[in-house]
Write a protein that holds these residues in place. Structure first.
Motif, PDB file in Angstrom:
ATOM      1  N   ALA A   1       0.825  -1.218   0.000  1.00 40.49           N
ATOM      2  CA  ALA A   1       0.000   0.000   0.000  1.00 40.49           C
ATOM      3  C   ALA A   1       0.853   1.259   0.000  1.00 40.49           C
ATOM      4  O   ALA A   1       0.403   2.309  -0.451  1.00 40.49           O
ATOM      5  CB  ALA A   1      -0.931  -0.015   1.216  1.00 40.49           C
TER       6      ALA A   1
ATOM      7  N   VAL B   1      -5.517   0.580  -3.449  1.00 40.25           N
ATOM      8  CA  VAL B   1      -4.628  -0.580  -3.266  1.00 40.25           C
ATOM      9  C   VAL B   1      -5.159  -1.437  -2.110  1.00 40.25           C
ATOM     10  O   VAL B   1      -5.253  -2.663  -2.219  1.00 40.25           O
ATOM     11  CB  VAL B   1      -3.169  -0.141  -2.968  1.00 40.25           C
ATOM     12  CG1 VAL B   1      -2.299  -1.353  -2.676  1.00 40.25           C
ATOM     13  CG2 VAL B   1      -2.592   0.659  -4.128  1.00 40.25           C
TER      14      VAL B   1
ATOM     15  N   LEU C   1       4.731  -7.057  -4.743  1.00 42.80           N
ATOM     16  CA  LEU C   1       3.482  -7.149  -5.520  1.00 42.80           C
ATOM     17  C   LEU C   1       3.297  -8.537  -6.135  1.00 42.80           C
ATOM     18  O   LEU C   1       2.164  -8.989  -6.346  1.00 42.80           O
ATOM     19  CB  LEU C   1       3.486  -6.083  -6.629  1.00 42.80           C
ATOM     20  CG  LEU C   1       3.521  -4.630  -6.125  1.00 42.80           C
ATOM     21  CD1 LEU C   1       3.621  -3.650  -7.297  1.00 42.80           C
ATOM     22  CD2 LEU C   1       2.285  -4.308  -5.290  1.00 42.80           C
TER      23      LEU C   1
ATOM     24  N   THR D   1      -6.767  -7.608 -10.543  1.00 42.31           N
ATOM     25  CA  THR D   1      -5.851  -6.730  -9.801  1.00 42.31           C
ATOM     26  C   THR D   1      -5.392  -5.549 -10.674  1.00 42.31           C
ATOM     27  O   THR D   1      -4.193  -5.339 -10.865  1.00 42.31           O
ATOM     28  CB  THR D   1      -4.598  -7.520  -9.327  1.00 42.31           C
ATOM     29  OG1 THR D   1      -4.034  -8.200 -10.466  1.00 42.31           O
ATOM     30  CG2 THR D   1      -4.892  -8.476  -8.232  1.00 42.31           C
TER      31      THR D   1
ATOM     32  N   THR E   1      -5.236  -2.353 -10.173  1.00 39.86           N
ATOM     33  CA  THR E   1      -4.407  -1.336  -9.499  1.00 39.86           C
ATOM     34  C   THR E   1      -3.005  -1.876  -9.265  1.00 39.86           C
ATOM     35  O   THR E   1      -1.999  -1.217  -9.546  1.00 39.86           O
ATOM     36  CB  THR E   1      -5.048  -0.951  -8.148  1.00 39.86           C
ATOM     37  OG1 THR E   1      -6.420  -0.641  -8.379  1.00 39.86           O
ATOM     38  CG2 THR E   1      -4.363   0.235  -7.526  1.00 39.86           C
ATOM     39  N   LEU E   2      -2.914  -3.101  -8.734  1.00 44.18           N
ATOM     40  CA  LEU E   2      -1.598  -3.689  -8.470  1.00 44.18           C
ATOM     41  C   LEU E   2      -0.840  -3.908  -9.777  1.00 44.18           C
ATOM     42  O   LEU E   2       0.375  -3.699  -9.845  1.00 44.18           O
ATOM     43  CB  LEU E   2      -1.737  -5.021  -7.721  1.00 44.18           C
ATOM     44  CG  LEU E   2      -2.388  -4.947  -6.330  1.00 44.18           C
ATOM     45  CD1 LEU E   2      -2.487  -6.342  -5.717  1.00 44.18           C
ATOM     46  CD2 LEU E   2      -1.595  -4.032  -5.406  1.00 44.18           C
TER      47      LEU E   2
END
Ligand code: NDP
Ligand code: KPL
Length: 303
Positions: free
Chosen positions: A190, A217, A275, A289, A291-292
């Motif tokens: 994060a 996140v 990640l 996912t 955003t990641l």
């Protein structure tokens, strides 16, 4: 080189490695090994501003002591671990205990599965940085937890935790290190990629436009960790993870996080270690996912 008594050997003479080395050297002989031989005299500035100076035997990976070390504390960045461990297999007796200090949660599983001796994992909130080749700064006190992924080697974990604690690094031997590694990883996921991308201190994440990015996140991470059965230390679900992350942001507001320091210094970052396990777990559970993935792509492109 020879050693008569079993001595701790620290491999990876960066910020954390030197912190461990100088602290452990206050209690007895301690070896420090890297890719190159370091100056033997190392100075540590404590969070209280005191100066500890220790003369340490320093060596390189290809000239390790011939006797079995008590333990090897491996304090390289995550991406160096596999290569170092492969070379240690040829250089150290099979039963030598390893302690892995890396952030993230990838190499820990790999090494635990393949190293013939005991493998313990450590997760720490101690903070340190290298001032120059003779000087490390212990920036802030923290807590360390130590244990093996499969719950074995508890006596060893207790003994090593006792030695670290006696050396001024409070350490607890724990039966649930997997859970603690995931929790630290959630915090790092994060904070680190965003501060590295925008080149800001941790505390700036509290402000716009960054705050909603952190929350995005956390939303993704919370769903993945829930699917993995990983709970936040307090509270439940997204609100529990938010409480944890924002508490750490608050407590480290003035910090330049490790990933930002790596980007600024032109070093590779630990984005895969942090990640990667989340993205892999998400794929396993069929979770999206976006955003990641975007953060990963961004960091993967940074040279
Ligand atoms: N610093 C901190 O406060 C904290 C760090 N951590 C974690 O601890 C780990 C280490 O972090 P940190 O000390 O900050 O990292 P650094 O980048 O300061 O240190 C890494 C060290 O590893 C050495 N190294 C790299 N490759 C090899 C190799 N093949 N053989 C031997 N040594 C090698 C580097 O050597 P060289 O000098 O030659 O490049 C460097 O001295 C990371 O996973 C980090 O996330 C966790 C909590 C706090
Ligand atoms: C907790 C945090 C984000 C503190 O800066 C950290 O672990 C890091 O910098 O890697």
């Amino acid at each position: 080189m020879t050693m008569t008594d079993p001595i701790p050997l620290i491999i990876g003479p960066g910020a954390l490695g030197r912190l461990l080395a100088v602290r452990l050297a206050t209690r007895g002989e301690t070896w420090l090994a890297g890719r190159r031989r370091l100056p033997a005299t190392q100075t540590l500035t404590t969070p209280e501003g005191q100066t500890l100076v220790r003369c340490l035997p320093t060596t390189t990976l290809d000239a390790l002591p011939t006797h079995t070390p008590l333990v090897v504390h491996l304090t390289t960045k995550a991406m160096a671990v596999e290569a170092v461990v492969a070379s240690l297999r040829q250089r150290l007796p099979a039963g030598t205990p390893l302690v892995l200090w890396q952030n993230g949660f990838g190499v820990q599983r790999l090494v635990s599965d393949h190293w013939p001796g005991p493998v313990l994992c450590a997760t720490t909130t101690e903070g340190a940085y290298v001032e120059d080749d003779r000087h490390v700064v212990h920036a802030g006190h923290g807590q360390t937890a130590l244990g093996s992924l499969d719950g074995r080697h508890q006596d060893l974990a207790r003994r090593l935790a006792g030695r670290l604690t006696a050396a001024g690094l409070p350490t607890e031997s724990v039966p649930d290190i997997r859970l603690r590694l995931w929790r630290k990883l959630a915090v790092n996921a994060a904070i680190n990629p965003l501060v590295a991308r925008f080149r800001i201190r941790n505390g700036q994440l509290r402000d716009r436009p960054f705050r909603p990015m952190v929350d995005a996140v956390i939303d993704e991470v919370a769903v993945i960790l829930d699917a993995e059965g990983v709970t936040p230390p307090e509270g439940v679900g997204v609100s529990g993870w938010q409480a944890l992350v924002w508490r750490v942001v608050e407590g480290t507001a003035g910090n330049r996080a490790s990933m930002l320091q790596d980007v600024l210094a032109g070093r590779p970052t630990e984005h895969e270690a942090i990640l990667g396990p989340l993205r892999a777990a998400a794929r396993h559970h069929g979770l999206p996912t976006p955003t990641l993935d975007a953060l990963y792509r961004e960091l993967d492109g940074v040279k």
